[in-house]
Write an enzyme that holds these catalytic residues in place. Sequence first.
Site, PDB file in Angstrom:
ATOM      1  N   CYS A 114     -32.469 -33.681   0.884  1.00  0.00           N
ATOM      2  CA  CYS A 114     -32.992 -32.538   0.123  1.00  0.00           C
ATOM      3  C   CYS A 114     -32.713 -32.664  -1.379  1.00  0.00           C
ATOM      4  CB  CYS A 114     -32.412 -31.236   0.652  1.00  0.00           C
ATOM      5  SG  CYS A 114     -32.661 -31.069   2.419  1.00  0.00           S
ATOM      6  N   HIS A 239     -33.032 -26.118  -4.534  1.00  0.00           N
ATOM      7  CA  HIS A 239     -33.627 -26.503  -3.259  1.00  0.00           C
ATOM      8  C   HIS A 239     -33.713 -25.248  -2.392  1.00  0.00           C
ATOM      9  CE1 HIS A 239     -34.314 -28.046   0.636  1.00  0.00           C
ATOM     10  NE2 HIS A 239     -33.057 -27.974   1.039  1.00  0.00           N
ATOM     11  N   ASN A 269     -37.573 -24.415   4.767  1.00  0.00           N
ATOM     12  CA  ASN A 269     -36.881 -25.506   4.076  1.00  0.00           C
ATOM     13  C   ASN A 269     -37.736 -26.772   4.206  1.00  0.00           C
ATOM     14  OD1 ASN A 269     -35.259 -27.690   3.432  1.00  0.00           O
ATOM     15  ND2 ASN A 269     -33.425 -26.891   4.439  1.00  0.00           N
TER      16      ASN A 269
HETATM   17  O1  UT7 Z   1     -31.738 -28.619   3.543  1.00  0.00           O
HETATM   18  C1  UT7 Z   1     -30.400 -28.957   3.758  1.00  0.00           C
HETATM   19  C2  UT7 Z   1     -29.582 -27.851   3.460  1.00  0.00           C
HETATM   20  N1  UT7 Z   1     -29.432 -27.001   4.616  1.00  0.00           N
HETATM   21  C3  UT7 Z   1     -28.927 -25.804   4.457  1.00  0.00           C
HETATM   22  O2  UT7 Z   1     -28.698 -25.411   3.340  1.00  0.00           O
HETATM   23  C4  UT7 Z   1     -28.585 -24.966   5.655  1.00  0.00           C
HETATM   24  C5  UT7 Z   1     -27.295 -24.241   5.391  1.00  0.00           C
HETATM   25  N2  UT7 Z   1     -26.890 -23.375   6.484  1.00  0.00           N
HETATM   26  C6  UT7 Z   1     -27.520 -22.206   6.750  1.00  0.00           C
HETATM   27  O3  UT7 Z   1     -28.475 -21.856   6.083  1.00  0.00           O
HETATM   28  C7  UT7 Z   1     -26.974 -21.324   7.855  1.00  0.00           C
HETATM   29  O4  UT7 Z   1     -25.718 -21.827   8.250  1.00  0.00           O
HETATM   30  C8  UT7 Z   1     -27.903 -21.215   9.090  1.00  0.00           C
HETATM   31  C9  UT7 Z   1     -29.138 -20.419   8.711  1.00  0.00           C
HETATM   32  C10 UT7 Z   1     -28.303 -22.604   9.559  1.00  0.00           C
HETATM   33  C11 UT7 Z   1     -27.192 -20.479  10.209  1.00  0.00           C
HETATM   34  O5  UT7 Z   1     -26.767 -19.199   9.776  1.00  0.00           O
HETATM   35  P1  UT7 Z   1     -25.330 -18.667  10.162  1.00  0.00           P
HETATM   36  O6  UT7 Z   1     -25.208 -17.306   9.612  1.00  0.00           O
HETATM   37  O7  UT7 Z   1     -24.329 -19.701   9.693  1.00  0.00           O
HETATM   38  O8  UT7 Z   1     -25.424 -18.562  11.712  1.00  0.00           O
HETATM   39  P2  UT7 Z   1     -24.509 -19.268  12.819  1.00  0.00           P
HETATM   40  O9  UT7 Z   1     -24.845 -20.707  12.931  1.00  0.00           O
HETATM   41  O10 UT7 Z   1     -23.075 -18.899  12.579  1.00  0.00           O
HETATM   42  O11 UT7 Z   1     -24.970 -18.527  14.106  1.00  0.00           O
HETATM   43  C12 UT7 Z   1     -24.683 -17.144  14.334  1.00  0.00           C
HETATM   44  C13 UT7 Z   1     -25.219 -16.741  15.676  1.00  0.00           C
HETATM   45  C14 UT7 Z   1     -24.780 -17.647  16.810  1.00  0.00           C
HETATM   46  O12 UT7 Z   1     -24.569 -16.854  17.965  1.00  0.00           O
HETATM   47  P3  UT7 Z   1     -23.085 -16.423  18.394  1.00  0.00           P
HETATM   48  O13 UT7 Z   1     -22.341 -17.704  18.596  1.00  0.00           O
HETATM   49  O14 UT7 Z   1     -22.554 -15.607  17.255  1.00  0.00           O
HETATM   50  O15 UT7 Z   1     -23.322 -15.649  19.645  1.00  0.00           O
HETATM   51  C15 UT7 Z   1     -25.965 -18.540  17.038  1.00  0.00           C
HETATM   52  O16 UT7 Z   1     -26.046 -19.023  18.354  1.00  0.00           O
HETATM   53  O17 UT7 Z   1     -26.646 -16.786  15.657  1.00  0.00           O
HETATM   54  C16 UT7 Z   1     -27.097 -17.587  16.767  1.00  0.00           C
HETATM   55  N3  UT7 Z   1     -28.317 -18.269  16.324  1.00  0.00           N
HETATM   56  C17 UT7 Z   1     -29.544 -17.721  16.487  1.00  0.00           C
HETATM   57  N4  UT7 Z   1     -29.932 -16.560  17.033  1.00  0.00           N
HETATM   58  C18 UT7 Z   1     -31.258 -16.296  17.009  1.00  0.00           C
HETATM   59  C19 UT7 Z   1     -28.440 -19.478  15.734  1.00  0.00           C
HETATM   60  N5  UT7 Z   1     -29.727 -19.737  15.499  1.00  0.00           N
HETATM   61  C20 UT7 Z   1     -30.438 -18.658  15.946  1.00  0.00           C
HETATM   62  C21 UT7 Z   1     -31.794 -18.322  15.966  1.00  0.00           C
HETATM   63  N6  UT7 Z   1     -32.151 -17.144  16.493  1.00  0.00           N
HETATM   64  N7  UT7 Z   1     -32.746 -19.149  15.477  1.00  0.00           N
END
Ligand code: UT7
Length: 316
Positions: A114, A239, A269
């Site tokens: 990215c 980005h 993204n």
């Molecule tokens: O281009 C390269 C750069 N990439 C980035 O900048 C990405 C950086 N990271 C992020 O943007 C975030 O970390 C994410 C958007 C990927 C994830 O957000 P988060 O707030 O860190 O969520 P999480 O991974 O902690 O997940 C929270 C909850 C989990 O459930 P539990 O364990 O709390 O029950 C996940 O299983 O959300 C759940 N979850 C979803 N639920 C519904 C994860 N993905 C989804 C989904 N829909 N698509």
Amino acid sequence: MSGMCLVSAGKALPNSKITNDDMSKIVETSDEWISTRTGIFTRYFCKQEQQSWQLAVDAAKQAIEKAGISTEEIGICITATMSPPFATPSISCIVQKELHLLQDILAFDLNAACSGFVYALETANALLAANQKPYALVIGCEALSKITDFTNRNTCVLFGDGAAAVVVQRSEYPFVSMHGTKGDVTALVCGGYGAEKQCLEMDGKAVFRFAVETIPRCIESVLTKSALSLDDIDYIVCHQANRRIIDYVVRQMKAPIEKFYMNLQNYGNTSAASIPLALADMQQQGLLHPKAKIICVGFGGGLTWGATLIEWNKKE
Ligand code: UT7
């Protein structure tokens, strides 16, 4: 003349627009989760038969037309991509063929995930200084849907496909840059040709932490190098990964949010294509006045980062 300025930008998107509700039919997710956790509402995917290189060609053609230059004035073509359709030929070689660019140009692809577009701008600046032609074509092109695991809701809702291109010109305008890599091989990975797993895997939280720590450092570094303050800057184009990342940075830097251009709500993204897609939309929306100062900030797999301060200018 050792600097470089932005002259024009063009973009091309696949035909297939996918909403968050569409994604909820593929994996267990919801519009509410995606939009509140990421700020993303729609993204575009290439259909089976659609090739990403065609998007790069269309975006580059548009950028050249908007610049009002002849293809004979272009000495360099660089495409930043982490999802190329072929190991060879490069997308840049296909662009050379399709747009009838001169044969004696430097045409190659570059992969810095990215951060790719910002790395490509810095590369173009270095190469233009020693090139006989005044212009370079810098493209960001991704078909991330081809390397997405559509059974993994942690990643598949985040990414989109698209291409955008800018024409840059060697000039006396200052071009300031910084870059780097942590040499990280776990936070964001995707197997390449012949690999068993050819899908993007990401430790979202680790990348989020890296992003919010890296973006302010990048911005401050180019401001210091150019002896400017945030007030002197018209736009910061990060980005486009997640709205929460940009909101966090804005709060941390106590910066005005209007300076941080965002269009990730429309495209998701798109990795190396996200910054030029923003520049193309900004040009289309009439936001870029002559001499507008723009800081572009890339961050991503590697873990890599890069930032450039560049001015927007019409053809001289
Ligand atoms: O281009 C390269 C750069 N990439 C980035 O900048 C990405 C950086 N990271 C992020 O943007 C975030 O970390 C994410 C958007 C990927 C994830 O957000 P988060 O707030 O860190 O969520 P999480 O991974 O902690 O997940 C929270 C909850 C989990 O459930 P539990 O364990 O709390 O029950 C996940 O299983 O959300 C759940 N979850 C979803 N639920 C519904 C994860 N993905 C989804 C989904 N829909 N698509």
